[in-house]
Design an enzyme around this catalytic site. Structure first.
Site, PDB file in Angstrom:
ATOM      1  N   GLU A 273     -25.233  33.560 -87.937  1.00 52.05           N
ATOM      2  CA  GLU A 273     -26.319  32.586 -88.100  1.00 52.05           C
ATOM      3  C   GLU A 273     -27.406  33.098 -89.047  1.00 52.05           C
ATOM      4  O   GLU A 273     -28.592  33.050 -88.740  1.00 52.05           O
ATOM      5  CB  GLU A 273     -26.907  32.221 -86.736  1.00 52.05           C
ATOM      6  CG  GLU A 273     -25.878  31.572 -85.819  1.00 52.05           C
ATOM      7  CD  GLU A 273     -26.442  31.101 -84.472  1.00 52.05           C
ATOM      8  OE1 GLU A 273     -27.407  31.713 -83.996  1.00 52.05           O
ATOM      9  OE2 GLU A 273     -25.902  30.119 -83.923  1.00 52.05           O
ATOM     10  N   ASP A 352     -20.772  28.339 -77.071  1.00 47.47           N
ATOM     11  CA  ASP A 352     -22.181  28.743 -76.939  1.00 47.47           C
ATOM     12  C   ASP A 352     -22.796  28.214 -75.644  1.00 47.47           C
ATOM     13  O   ASP A 352     -23.580  27.270 -75.692  1.00 47.47           O
ATOM     14  CB  ASP A 352     -22.967  28.210 -78.153  1.00 47.47           C
ATOM     15  CG  ASP A 352     -24.316  28.877 -78.301  1.00 47.47           C
ATOM     16  OD1 ASP A 352     -24.587  29.827 -77.555  1.00 47.47           O
ATOM     17  OD2 ASP A 352     -25.094  28.435 -79.162  1.00 47.47           O
ATOM     18  N   GLU A 380     -30.245  26.922 -71.931  1.00 52.08           N
ATOM     19  CA  GLU A 380     -30.443  26.218 -73.204  1.00 52.08           C
ATOM     20  C   GLU A 380     -29.704  24.877 -73.236  1.00 52.08           C
ATOM     21  O   GLU A 380     -30.256  23.865 -73.665  1.00 52.08           O
ATOM     22  CB  GLU A 380     -29.961  27.130 -74.342  1.00 52.08           C
ATOM     23  CG  GLU A 380     -29.993  26.490 -75.704  1.00 52.08           C
ATOM     24  CD  GLU A 380     -29.490  27.436 -76.791  1.00 52.08           C
ATOM     25  OE1 GLU A 380     -29.228  28.623 -76.490  1.00 52.08           O
ATOM     26  OE2 GLU A 380     -29.366  26.987 -77.934  1.00 52.08           O
TER      27      GLU A 380
HETATM   28  C1  GCU Z   1     -27.467  29.977 -79.816  1.00 50.46           C
HETATM   29  C2  GCU Z   1     -28.935  29.668 -79.831  1.00 50.46           C
HETATM   30  C3  GCU Z   1     -29.663  30.479 -80.844  1.00 50.46           C
HETATM   31  C4  GCU Z   1     -29.335  31.951 -80.651  1.00 50.46           C
HETATM   32  C5  GCU Z   1     -27.833  32.160 -80.680  1.00 50.46           C
HETATM   33  C6  GCU Z   1     -27.393  33.565 -80.350  1.00 50.46           C
HETATM   34  O1  GCU Z   1     -26.854  29.477 -80.961  1.00 50.46           O
HETATM   35  O2  GCU Z   1     -29.115  28.300 -80.071  1.00 50.46           O
HETATM   36  O3  GCU Z   1     -31.033  30.224 -80.701  1.00 50.46           O
HETATM   37  O4  GCU Z   1     -29.949  32.722 -81.607  1.00 50.46           O
HETATM   38  O5  GCU Z   1     -27.240  31.339 -79.725  1.00 50.46           O
HETATM   39  O6  GCU Z   1     -26.867  33.758 -79.271  1.00 50.46           O
HETATM   40  O7  GCU Z   1     -27.545  34.461 -81.148  1.00 50.46           O
END
Ligand code: GCU
Length: 665
Positions: A273, A352, A380
């Site tokens: 990400e 997730d 979440e």
């Molecule tokens: C999810 C979450 C993110 C987080 C990511 C992770 O995608 O929405 O906010 O950073 O998990 O576990 O790294």
């Protein structure tokens, strides 16, 4: 900001009758952990009885066998590290352990028994923690915000400074009381000031915090920015095979571990990400992790490397690329190449933290690598601490899942407890659900997840129900009515949430980025790899051998079962297969009728939960009652919104009416 004591509020509890007789605590106070155990016992007994027991250095010879007069804390061989034994002998309660951490855990266990009104006569209990690492991962940012935080701001950071105060101590007590022994204080997405946590800008405060933690048996961990040498403007590369970079990290580790002696190590999110990682230099995750591990090794430091790695710029038209596969595909080839002080941290499922996912196929795939399970109590995707969703039943299912990696000792629990491969560096971590709200977790009922996570990691054989019961008693005292109602709410909450949100394992259908509230197509034409593929005939993602092939990543017999739509566990049917709305489930209902029915049922359960809870007015503290009631009325409304949007969407897609003729829009 004021804060409450959660389950450590000992005042006014219905307690074991014998506790009033306790006059002495006998202990040889050799260190901070034992000092804190004594303090905890004195405070608890005083709050419950009004009289504080006196500390005696020598062991106390009980004269009157009729009465329980003393508690002795005794270091003695015989129980495994961090384990404890609780005994009652001739009026003396003895907490025995082979190390001070065990004494502390035994102390908290004894207090729990007293709070729950259990008799202390004839006590004989031995407990040893199943998992070596029992960890909380906080996603706190240094500006005070919390990524996916739903209970206020951070109590670790504010305005790019570290906070060390009374709340830090209470936090450490809460965590330790349920057996947590490791805490990561900052977000895995390490940016800006957080990159400087490994520099002298923050060492004094980190050291102070880590000393408080140490007194409660907790090691402090930090999330690390993989590109720190570059982002701190010291080097122009973070290539893990560059000698210069390797030397930089060796020096850095020497400095950090020198300045913060109670540091346990680092958690790293790399090449995920948008976070930097070894891919930039054409290197592997093993190259990156091993470089850091080599540098941290002289200080006993652990490198916990996350497996949440996937392509977040997917084309929704592409039906071959499968996000669910990516964790496995990225790491399986590296099995056996990681150093001993590296642990791979794997989310419970391949996507997730959805309300329902299959177990991550890396569990049972990896055979020569230290592994840790990551779950999320921050809810979440499961109601963000505004809906009640007690997740311990889900975590327990994951732990008990058979991977068939070998004939026996093959469950996820076996793997992360070290029983399968004889590993020492393993365990379980939860993305934390705390913030600076007065009650720590926003929703009072969400504290059951915090409490329950620690208890489960220590004793995975406890049932989710037993943990819930225990939490209710230690938090609200022993009251039959409260126990019955709250237990029902907690135990029904995850099934209800699943029913009124996304059906049969398909997941998602949430508003993008906030991840709250229904939006069936929210992610359907997006780049995140999270699709339901619904059309007018059916719904689901084909992950069978003729689809993305994901089902075959599991060991047999799991792979064949998932691959076959007739044998696939139905709660995961749409995760693995694209299924016609008219497909008959084992209940005899069609998929579309199942969607309608479960959405109506889920809302009914929430209505029942709220009606039940109303009966606790005057039984629970007013403040708690009002806070929970407020959230329950939101949940009732919001569950209807989920129901109506999901049902209407699939009615409009399929054109098939509800057999029961209920209102669908
Ligand atoms: C999810 C979450 C993110 C987080 C990511 C992770 O995608 O929405 O906010 O950073 O998990 O576990 O790294």
């Amino acid at each position: 900001m004021n804060f409450e004591q959660a389950w450590l509020d000992y005042k006014g509890k219905a307690v074991s009758t014998e506790v009033g007789e306790i006059k002495f605590i006998c202990a040889d106070v050799q260190d901070e952990l034992i000092r804190n155990s004594v303090k905890e016992l004195q405070a608890a007994v005083k709050a419950m009885t009004g009289k504080e027991p006196v500390l005696q250095a020598d062991s106390f010879e009980s004269k009157a066998e009729q009465q329980i007069e003393s508690i002795s804390l005794v270091i003695k061989e015989g129980v495994k590290a961090e384990g404890y034994r609780l005994l009652e002998k001739a009026g003396q309660i003895i907490v025995e352990a082979s190390d001070s951490r065990g004494i502390l855990y035994g102390t908290f266990a004894l207090i729990r028994l007293i709070q729950a009104g259990e008799t202390l006569r004839g006590l004989h209990i031995t407990k040893e923690p199943a998992m070596p690492l029992r960890m909380l991962n906080h996603w706190d940012n240094m500006d005070g915000s919390i990524e996916r935080g739903y209970s206020g701001e951070s109590f670790f950071f504010e305005n790019n400074e570290i906070l060390v105060n009374d709340r830090t101590v209470t936090y450490a007590r809460l965590a330790s009381s349920v057996g947590i022994n490791a805490v990561v204080i900052n977000n895995v997405n390490v940016k800006d000031s957080a990159t400087y946590l490994i520099t002298d800008r923050y060492f004094d405060q980190l050291k102070a915090m880590s000393e408080i933690f140490a007194g409660y048996g907790i090691k402090l961990y930090l999330s690390l920015n993989y590109a720190a040498p570059v982002e701190l403007n010291e080097l122009d590369s973070a290539d893990p095979l560059s000698e210069e970079v390797r030397a930089w990290w060796k020096k850095r580790m020497e400095i950090v571990f020198g300045a913060v002696p109670n540091l346990g190590g680092f958690l790293i999110k790399a090449d995920s990400e948008g976070r930097p990682g070894p891919f930039t230099y054409g290197r592997t995750h093993a190259d990156g992790a091993n470089m850091l591990a080599e540098a941290a090794e002289p200080y006993g430091g652990l490198i916990i490397w996350r497996c949440f790695v996937y392509n977040c710029k997917q084309d929704w038209r592409d039906r071959k690329t499968d996000r669910a596969r990516s964790g496995y595909d990225n790491f399986i080839g590296l099995d056996g190449t990681f150093r001993d002080n590296v642990i791979l941290q794997i989310k419970n499922g391949p996507m997730d933290f959805q309300v329902r996912e299959p177990v991550h196929p890396l569990f049972g795939g990896l055979k020569k690598t230290n592994q840790m399970l990551e779950v999320q109590i921050a809810q979440e995707y499961t109601g963000q601490q505004r809906h009640i969703c007690y997740l311990i039943p889900m975590f327990r299912q994951v732990l008990k899942y058979r991977t068939y990696v070998q004939e026996s000792n093959d469950t996820v629990e076996d793997i992360v407890s070290g029983r399968t491969f004889g590993q020492k560096n393993c365990g379980m971590a939860a993305v934390a659900n705390t913030g600076n709200d007065e009650n720590w977790t926003g929703h009072d009922m969400a504290a059951a997840n915090l409490y329950g996570f620690g208890r489960l990691a220590f004793e995975p054989d406890l049932t989710a129900e037993a943990i819930a019961k225990e939490w209710i008693r230690v938090t609200y005292g022993v009251n039959k009515k409260a126990e019955e109602i709250l237990l029902n709410m907690l135990m029904n909450s995850w099934p209800a949430y699943e029913k009124y949100t996304s059906p049969l394992g398909i997941g998602w259908m949430v508003n993008p980025s906030v991840h709250y509230g229904p939006n069936v197509d929210g992610y359907e034409y997006d780049r995140w790899g999270t699709y339901h593929r619904a059309d007018h005939l059916g719904i689901g993602v084909d992950r069978s051998r003729v689809g993305t092939g994901y089902a075959l990543l599991y060991n047999e017999p799991n792979a064949s079962a998932y691959d076959d739509r007739e044998r696939c566990p139905e709660e995961l049917l749409l995760f693995f297969h694209h299924i016609p709305y008219t497909w008959k489930l084992k209940t005899g209902k069609t998929v579309i009728q199942h969607i309608y029915d479960t959405h109506f049922e889920g809302v009914e359960t929430v209505d029942e939960m709220a009606a039940g809870f109303e009966k606790l007015k005057g039984i629970l503290p007013d403040k708690v009652f009002e806070r929970v009631m407020k959230r329950l009325s939101h949940q009732k409304e919001h569950a209807r919104e989920w129901r109506d949007q999901v049902n209407s969407y699939f009615y409009r897609k399929s054109g098939i009416p509800d057999e029961k003729g209920r209102e669908i829009w």
